[in-house]
Write a protein that holds these residues in place. Structure first.
Motif, PDB file in Angstrom:
ATOM      1  N   PRO A 270       1.109  -1.204  -0.421  1.00  0.00           N
ATOM      2  CA  PRO A 270      -0.341  -0.505  -0.108  1.00  0.00           C
ATOM      3  C   PRO A 270       0.645   1.384  -0.534  1.00  0.00           C
ATOM      4  O   PRO A 270       2.627   1.294   0.290  1.00  0.00           O
ATOM      5  N   VAL A 271       0.449   2.278  -0.430  1.00  0.00           N
ATOM      6  CA  VAL A 271       0.989   3.746  -0.778  1.00  0.00           C
ATOM      7  C   VAL A 271       1.562   4.148   0.620  1.00  0.00           C
ATOM      8  O   VAL A 271       2.121   4.820   0.832  1.00  0.00           O
ATOM      9  N   GLU A 272       0.926   3.653   2.148  1.00  0.00           N
ATOM     10  CA  GLU A 272       1.585   4.203   2.936  1.00  0.00           C
ATOM     11  C   GLU A 272       3.100   3.585   3.694  1.00  0.00           C
ATOM     12  O   GLU A 272       3.402   4.319   4.508  1.00  0.00           O
TER      13      GLU A 272
ATOM     14  N   SER B  95       6.095   5.502  -0.365  1.00  0.00           N
ATOM     15  CA  SER B  95       4.995   6.856   0.026  1.00  0.00           C
ATOM     16  C   SER B  95       6.067   7.679  -0.486  1.00  0.00           C
ATOM     17  O   SER B  95       5.768   8.549  -1.299  1.00  0.00           O
TER      18      SER B  95
ATOM     19  N   SER C 244      -1.391   1.362  -9.135  1.00  0.00           N
ATOM     20  CA  SER C 244      -2.005   0.433  -8.763  1.00  0.00           C
ATOM     21  C   SER C 244      -0.854  -0.262  -6.993  1.00  0.00           C
ATOM     22  O   SER C 244       0.029  -0.346  -7.652  1.00  0.00           O
ATOM     23  N   GLU C 245      -2.238  -0.886  -6.430  1.00  0.00           N
ATOM     24  CA  GLU C 245      -1.385  -0.694  -5.039  1.00  0.00           C
ATOM     25  C   GLU C 245      -1.767  -2.233  -4.238  1.00  0.00           C
ATOM     26  O   GLU C 245      -3.000  -3.311  -5.292  1.00  0.00           O
ATOM     27  N   ASN C 246      -0.771  -3.044  -3.545  1.00  0.00           N
ATOM     28  CA  ASN C 246      -0.380  -3.725  -3.311  1.00  0.00           C
ATOM     29  C   ASN C 246      -0.690  -5.210  -3.643  1.00  0.00           C
ATOM     30  O   ASN C 246      -1.601  -5.967  -3.799  1.00  0.00           O
TER      31      ASN C 246
END
Ligand code: ATP
Ligand code: ATP
Ligand code: MG
Ligand code: MG
Lengths: 505, 314, 357, 301
Positions: free
Chosen positions: D13-15, D20, D40-42
């Motif tokens: 994820p982008v966190e 990030s 697209s994340e994850n």
């Protein structure tokens, strides 16, 4: 005793898919009356009572119950809660006890408000103890029910109803699992309570109980009420005729000299989980051309004996010889190979795999047979043809051999098992409660087959709780009591009955 | 050896054990209630996620800490209700329904979080529960520092152990729940609703599980991360059996697991150069299996576990 | 009052129609998150179909995603048939993958004709060993296999990380915890140029067919069914229940191991600790959707893979969070589950006391 | 000018800190109006290749991401789409014509933060909590340790990996354990460590992102990574049609502004600030090279 009506069932009907379990049955019950409800297995007795109690919702019909003041009022159907509130208590055919809880909890279950923060256990205990003292029905209150004997459990079931102030008590085969002594005490207590206004419906297959303890008899057949009579005017033959709709066939048997021993148990012991499934140093011999009847009150080691002969349990001591050769480490497969045919007690649980086809159930004991398989693959045509033949020969009726076996009726399941067993011409046959739950015709068929096998030269161990069946079929009778096997040397009813109860040697 | 002894004697080690155990205590209690009523709830892993997300989100939106706890419990109860409907009146496979709930609850949480916060580069933080520094009590030797480094949620977990024990063993409701998990017919025959009891137990149990998740985002940490539940729910499923479905033993089991985990971290720092770190990471799981093997003989399952029950059928 | 009764007659149309209808309903539900994320559901469905069937590439990707699910689905279906609750396919998958790279990544430089079968067999054997342990603990100590297999997943995953930093670590991997690549001749050949779909799919399909055949036609299958449907009757009839359970445990674990082999030797080439995004768990879902039938597993795996790949691709096309894919898969699962129930049972609403039928 | 179409594919994820930074740089470029940005994340590694191809098919001109788990496959995809530019986080080299690589080469500021930490510790024990022992993590840890040792030869390190990218509670517990063992400065590679530091009142050193705003008074220094230099260079090359396979790693060096040090001067002794500033200047002038070591760091004992 007054004759005010406390309960009326009006035109109750119930179907389960294709089966009509009850068809327009009406009944009434007077205050203080004991009504016996009779009928063959599957006649619909339990279904009728389950509708009264709210477990089943009738397809048609109504129920009326008298309130405290004696006025009949319609009972909301389909709610056990309502039945209980109206003073109907029911003791089910199969125990409805939570085995992890003690008797106190089982009895008070549902009687206390679920929202309460506290329970009044002391008060409840005092009340139960008062009921126990008053009714004579005693059971330990602090032990998990799973550890009680069947008799104690049965009493807990009745206490459950009494604790809810039942004015109408339904007892579904309350004595099926009790010794005659226990049954007598139970009925004495109940009889005493009827003088105080308790009304009772009880279901039983034991005609002598019915004759001794009921005031009135109602008979169901195929879901319909076929008759009603005062007990004082009834006799066994009349009741039997009403139940079956015909005279019962008699089985003819010829005298025959026993041959060589086919089964020899010598000092066989089995350590079961409880007294009930243990054997202690049992000796037993069965000869060719001989039916050996094993009589006894249920729970005296019959299942241990059956498990040994069918190979399910390995004895802790002793020797087992089949047809002269010792079986060192018995297993079901070894027993089958040694020529033992086994008719299990619980045909649904142990006899068939309900989800598999009739044909598959017919070959389940002979999967190694080249007629059934070649190189690990099932010979499906051969199995199907074989099943058709067998079904014809043994009159197994049902939706066909490819249908799941669970769709067969109880009698036909038993025929399937008989076919599977007799087909192999076994040297020794273990028949454990072979006619339990069968109607008269099917039961006669089982008897005929057993006698046929005896004629052919097989030895047969017939375990049954029905003394009449044993006396009718067996050449020799032994009694099993407390895990020990005793020769009776006679066919005398009285004497065997006393030995079963442990009062004569 | 001395090292281990020193660790075991330190207050901070036991404080850490209790902290690590807290979400497990909630989870095991929740799973225990469901199973006591006869239903396996493999939705637990997802319910943890939902609890972690909703609790945090509610606080972040300004609901206050206890508001967050309430939201987490409600969210857990909702997914529990879903599982209950599928497995109780419909009698569907408890395994599949549970795994389905886990997948559903997890993906709903993640999707909601991302849709609500599309452009964060670092998860927003909340002001989490702070350790309760109770006067006098915190001055107790040993016990004081161990207990009073904990937040209100740990206290809540400990109180829940007592409460669940009390309800199960001392109230009519608890007796009925035990009965329905052993033999539904016993309950039905006494005029109680099998469905009602089971559904209620699953809903309540799931609400408790969600608190385990909420602890992660509202006490152990102060933000929600994807994947932060990290198998804690599954561990609870194992611990229930280890605990033989008893709240007291559940507390013990959770503490034991927490202690293994706390010890693992400490041993890794001490001996990390000698033994691969993974050996320590593995230890709690292996010990759980060993404990299970030992406990299995005496484990008496709620007899009706996994068995669907339909009214008016036999 | 609501009553639930088994249907007496199940029609073909219902058996086929209801799952399809359930899937459609699931998609209708998917409109909720889509609209919440501000996307037009109708366009989204179009994108979803395009994502699976829009091109040969898309289709091949769906098949690639379905391949491991067929293996793990079969693993669960066979074990569950015998009422052996193997929740550990995820771990067994990694055992298979580890075995594959252990022999295939240069340890044995054999020609492909030998190496490929060797990798496949050893991978299956490793998976089988992974299931033999909990089965032993179950039959010897009565330890519940749901829990032991579940916990073993964690243990195996941690063990894998240890191996990837230890003996299996690629010396050329610049320190990354990953294994050395499987030799080129040890790879399962791809099925199409420039596509990822590989011959593991063929193996999976063949095994599904074999499993279907053996279950229905072989003595082994007979025993397995008997043990699963009624262990007491099977035992009474002379079937060795423990042995049957062990047999199916080995096969189930082996199939899960093959999922790992197929992913590592068919797709990735080398092993990392994130080889599987939960294929083992999804396999359980696949198996149950399939009603535990091997051929059904193939269909269910294709269904799940289609939903995932389609929804994943759609999420990109629509610019909504890619977590949508898992959400749509889980909603489909729950809907199909309920649909299966409706196909088997009738729900009867009845007033109190009066005839209902 | 035409906006460049950029697509990013992240496996987390982008966190996540590392990701990030890329996400931020791309968002900045998008806000400037230079690019159209989707991501697209994850994305699981299994699906990564499909997503790459999908974006390439959809006409993305520049695809950014991280291919640590699938170096080979990613290069194969790049070969199939020679007209698309790929800029991937990778441990390996670039491949002509279109596959470029980058990595978070912030070992230089890490060294500097190490100096701060080495000077700050009183117990001479520094705790380090990592996610996984991968080269990009190990490298920075070693640089940090080298920096600390350069100012304080007696310093000892406790190193722990929690084997998860995302388990702040666990990272926190790990940090607590180290503080119990005497650590008074924490190297906060994972989320959760600084929180533990705040609770116990010890100091922490940040990595990759600047969290000093979240933990005022705790974070003494941070080694920051700035992807802007890398991303902007790549966008510029794509827009100008001059994108080539290259190692963009250098754009993470301090000299390019890809890495930087922030100090909380209120928490750091003035003479340390001076020393660090001096070393920073040396690095910027190319007079000092920080050693690169990708091995798994272990605790001193
Ligand atoms: N819940 C049910 N579902 C389907 N069929 C049922 C159900 N309950 C009863 N039946 C069927 O209804 C018929 C009557 O059953 P019931 O149990 O009332 O008989 P019974 O007279 O009590 O027999 P027994 O003497 O064996 O107890 C049987 O054919 C039985 O199979
Ligand atoms: N679950 C079921 N589904 C479909 N048909 C059934 C089912 N159970 C029983 N039947 C059919 O209903 C009929 C009655 O079954 P039941 O078991 O009540 O017979 P029964 O009267 O007890 O006969 P028997 O005396 O042989 O035991 C049988 O023809 C049986 O095939
Ligand atoms: Mg009955
Ligand atoms: Mg019958």
């Amino acid at each position: 005793m007054t004759d005010t009506t406390v309960l009326r069932l009006n035109g109750l009907s119930k179907r389960f898919g294709p089966v009509v379990a009850n068809d327009d049955v009406s009944l009434s019950l007077a205050r203080g009356e004991v009504l016996a409800l009779l009928g063959e297995n599957g006649a619909g007795k339990t279904t009728l009572m389950n509708m009264l109690f709210g477990h089943y919702l009738p397809d048609a019909g109504t129920v009326e119950v008298a309130d405290e003041a004696g006025h009949l009022a319609p009972l909301p159907l389909g709610h056990p809660q309502a039945a209980l509130a109206a003073g109907v208590g029911m003791v089910h055919q199969h125990f409805t006890l939570a085995e992890n809880l003690n008797a106190l909890d089982n009895i008070t279950l549902g009687a206390e408000p679920l929202r309460a923060i506290r329970r009044d256990r002391r008060g409840a205990r005092a009340r139960i103890e008062a009921i126990m003292a008053h009714s004579g029905l005693k059971a330990p209150l602090n032990v998990p029910v799973g550890r009680l004997s069947v008799g104690e459990r049965q009493r807990v079931e009745i206490l459950k109803a009494l604790y809810r102030d039942a004015r109408i008590l339904v007892l579904d085969e309350p004595t099926a699992v009790l010794t005659p002594q226990e049954a007598d005490t139970l009925f004495a207590s109940i009889k005493a309570m009827t003088t105080e206004g308790l009304s009772v419906i009880f279901i039983s297959h034991k005609l002598h109980e019915v004759l001794a303890f009921s005031d009135r008899i109602a008979v169901l057949r195929h879901g319909r009420k076929v008759g009603e009579m005062a007990t004082s005017e009834a006799d066994e033959a009349a009741i039997a005729r009403m139940m079956v709709g015909a005279d019962t066939p008699r089985i003819a048997r010829s005298a025959m000299a026993p041959g060589a021993p086919v089964l020899h148990l010598q000092g066989v012991s089995v350590a079961g989980r409880s007294q009930r499934d243990s054997l202690k140093q049992a000796d037993l011999t069965v000869h060719a051309h001989e039916i050996l009847g094993v009589a006894g009150i249920s729970g005296n080691g019959q299942s241990a004996l059956a498990n040994v002969i069918s190979g399910l349990s390995v004895p802790t001591a002793g020797h087992i010889r089949v047809d002269g050769s010792e079986i060192p480490r018995p297993s079901p497969a070894r027993m089958v190979r040694a020529g033992v045919g086994r008719i299990p007690e619980d045909r649904h649980h142990e006899g068939i795999v309900g989800a598999m086809s009739v044909a598959e159930n017919m070959v389940i004991e002979r999967l190694d047979d080249p007629q059934v398989q070649s190189r690990g693959l099932l010979r499906r045509e051969a199995i199907a043809t074989h099943a058709e033949e067998l079904a014809r020969a043994y009159d197994v009726r049902g939706p066909g051999v490819t249908a799941p076996a669970r769709l067969l009726s109880g009698g036909n399941i038993q025929k399937l098992i008989l076919a599977r067993v007799f087909e192999r011409a076994p040297r020794l046959i273990l028949a454990n409660q072979p006619t339990r739950g069968l109607d008269m015709g099917a039961a006669a068929e089982v008897g005929r087959r057993l006698l046929e096998a005896r004629e052919r030269g097989a030895g047969i161990v017939l375990i049954s709780e029905d003394l009449d069946e044993i006396l009718g079929l067996a050449d020799r009778v032994v009694v099993i009591r407390d895990g020990q096997i005793v020769e009776t040397g006679s066919h005398d009813r009285e004497r065997i009955g006393l030995m079963m109860a442990g009062e004569a040697a | 050896m001395m090292d281990i002894l020193n660790i075991l004697l330190s207050e901070s080690f036991w404080a850490a054990s209790l902290r690590i155990a807290t979400p497990l205590i909630f989870g095991v209690l929740g799973a225990l209630i469901c199973e006591r009523a006869g239903v396996l709830n493999l939705g637990i892993e997802g319910i943890f996620v939902v609890g972690a997300m909703c609790g945090w989100m509610a606080v972040w939106l300004g609901a206050g800490l206890w508001g967050g706890v309430l939201m987490a419990a409600l969210a857990g109860a909702f997914f529990g209700l879903l599982h209950a409907i599928l497995t109780v009146p419909l009698g569907l496979s408890q395994h599949v329904s549970g795994l389905g709930i886990t997948l559903f609850a997890t993906s709903v949480s993640y999707f909601t979080y991302r849709t609500a916060l599309p452009n964060v580069s670092s998860p927003p933080r909340i002001e989490p529960f702070q350790p309760l520094d109770l006067p006098v009590l915190s001055d107790l030797p040993f016990l004081g520092p161990v207990l009073f480094q904990q937040t209100a949620l740990t206290w809540l977990a400990l109180m829940m152990v007592g409460l669940v024990w009390y309800v199960l063993n001392r109230t009519a409701l608890g007796v009925a729940i035990q009965a329905v998990g052993d033999n539904p017919d016993s309950v039905d025959a006494q005029g109680l609703s099998v469905y009602g009891l089971r559904i209620g137990a699953i809903v309540a149990g799931s609400a408790l599980m969600a608190l385990g998740g909420a602890f992660l985002t509202m006490s152990a940490f102060d933000a929600f991360f994807f994947g932060m539940v990290n198998g804690r729910g599954w561990v609870c499923i194992a611990l229930v059996i280890f605990a033989s479905w008893r709240p007291g033993k559940a507390l013990f089991g959770a503490l034991l697991f927490g202690a293994f985990d706390a010890l693992q971290v400490r041993l890794q720092t001490e001996m990390g150069a000698l033994v691969p770190g993974q050996v320590f990471l593995m230890a709690p799981y292996i010990l759980s299996i060993m404990a299970l093997v030992i406990a299995a003989r005496s484990a008496d399952y709620p007899r009706a576990l996994l068995q669907p029950w339909f009214k008016g059928q036999r | 009052m609501i009553r639930i009764e088994p249907r007496q007659h199940r029609s073909r149309t219902m058996d086929l129609g209801i799952p399809v209808l359930s899937a459609v309903i699931a998609l209708a539900f998917a409109a909720i998150p889509l609209m919440a994320a501000g996307a037009n559901p109708i366009t989204a469905y179009g994108e979803m179909v395009k994502g699976v069937f829009g091109s040969v590439f898309a289709l091949s990707e769906m098949l690639t995603r379905a391949t491991p699910l067929i293996f793990t689905g079969l693993a669960a279906a066979l074990a569950f048939r015998a009422k052996l609750w193997n929740i550990g396919a995820e771990g067994q998958l990694y055992l298979g993958a580890m075995a594959a790279v252990a022999v295939g990544a240069g340890w044995l430089d054999l020609p492909g004709l030998v190496l490929v079968p060797l990798i496949v067999i050893l991978g299956a054997a490793a998976g089988a060993a992974g299931m033999a342990v909990p089965t032993y603990l179950k039959s010897r100590f009565g330890a519940d296999e749901v829990v032991t297999t579940l916990l073993l997943n964690f243990i195996i995953l941690i063990f894998l990380q240890m191996m990837l930093e230890g003996p299996l670590k690629d010396p050329m991997g610049l320190g990354w915890p990953q294994s050395a690549p499987i030799l080129d001749q040890g790879m399962l050949p791809p099925l199409m140029d420039r596509m990822r779909v590989h011959s593991g799919l063929i193996l999976a399909l063949v095994l599904a067919a074999v499993a279907q055949f053996m279950l229905a036609r072989s003595v082994w299958g007979f025993r397995l069914r008997a043990v699963g449907e009624n262990a007491a009757a099977a035992r009474h009839a002379g079937i060795n229940v423990k042995r049957s359970l062990f047999g199916v445990a080995i096969i189930s674990g082996g199939l899960a191991g093959l999922a790992g082999v197929s992913e590592v030797a068919g797709l990735k080439g080398y092993l990392t600790a994130d080889l599987s995004p939960g294929f083992g768990y999804t396999g359980i879902v696949v198996a149950m959707l399939a009603g535990l039938s091997p051929v059904g597993v193939v269909i269910a795996a294709l269904f799940i893979a289609s939903v995932f790949v389609g929804a994943d691709s759609m999420s990109r096309a629509m610019g909504v969070s890619s977590f949508l894919a898992d959400l749509v898969v889980s909603m489909s699962l729950l809907c199909v589950l309920v649909g299966g129930f409706i196909a088997r049972y009738r729900i009867i609403r009845s007033g109190t006391g009066r005839a209902a039928s | 000018a035409e906006k460049v179409k950029v697509a990013a594919i992240y496996t987390l994820p982008v966190e996540q800190q590392w990701i990030s930074r890329i996400h931020k740089a791309l968002n900045t470029a998008a806000d400037r109006g230079d690019i159209d940005y989707t991501f697209s994340e994850n994305v699981a590694n299994t699906d990564y290749e499909r997503v790459m191809r999908e974006y390439a098919e959809q006409g993305a001109q520049l695809i950014v991401g991280e291919v640590f788990g699938l170096e080979r496959a990613a290069r194969k995809v790049a070969k199939d789409y020679p007209d698309t530019a790929f800029l991937m986080g990778s441990s390996f080299g670039p491949v002509a014509p279109n596959f470029s690589v980058f990595d978070n080469w912030i070992h230089e500021p890490s060294y500097l933060t190490g100096m701060v930490a080495g000077a700050a510790t009183e117990s001479n024990v520094i705790g380090m909590v990592g996610g996984y022992a991968i080269p990009e993590v190990n490298r920075l840890m070693h640089a940090f340790m080298d920096g600390a040792r350069s100012v304080n030869p007696d310093v000892k390190f406790i190193v722990n990996f929690i084997d998860s990218w995302y388990d702040p509670p666990k990272a926190k517990e790990s940090a607590f354990a180290m503080m119990d063992a005497g650590a008074d400065v924490m190297y906060a590679e994972r989320f959760g460590v600084s929180d533990a530091a705040v609770e116990r009142g010890v100091k922490a050193v940040g990595n990759v992102i600047d969290t000093s705003g979240d933990y005022p008074g705790t974070i003494v220094a941070s080694a920051l990574w700035h992807m802007e230099a890398t991303i902007d260079k790549a966008i510029e090359n794509v827009a100008g049609g001059s994108f080539e396979a290259a190692d963009y790693g250098q754009y993470s060096f301090m000299a390019y502004g890809g890495g930087s040090l922030v100090l909380d001067e209120s928490l750091v002794a003035p003479e340390t600030v001076t020393a660090v500033k001096a070393k920073e200047a040396e690095i910027l002038d190319g007079l000092f090279r920080v050693n690169v070591n990708d091995d798994r760091p272990v605790s001193d004992n």
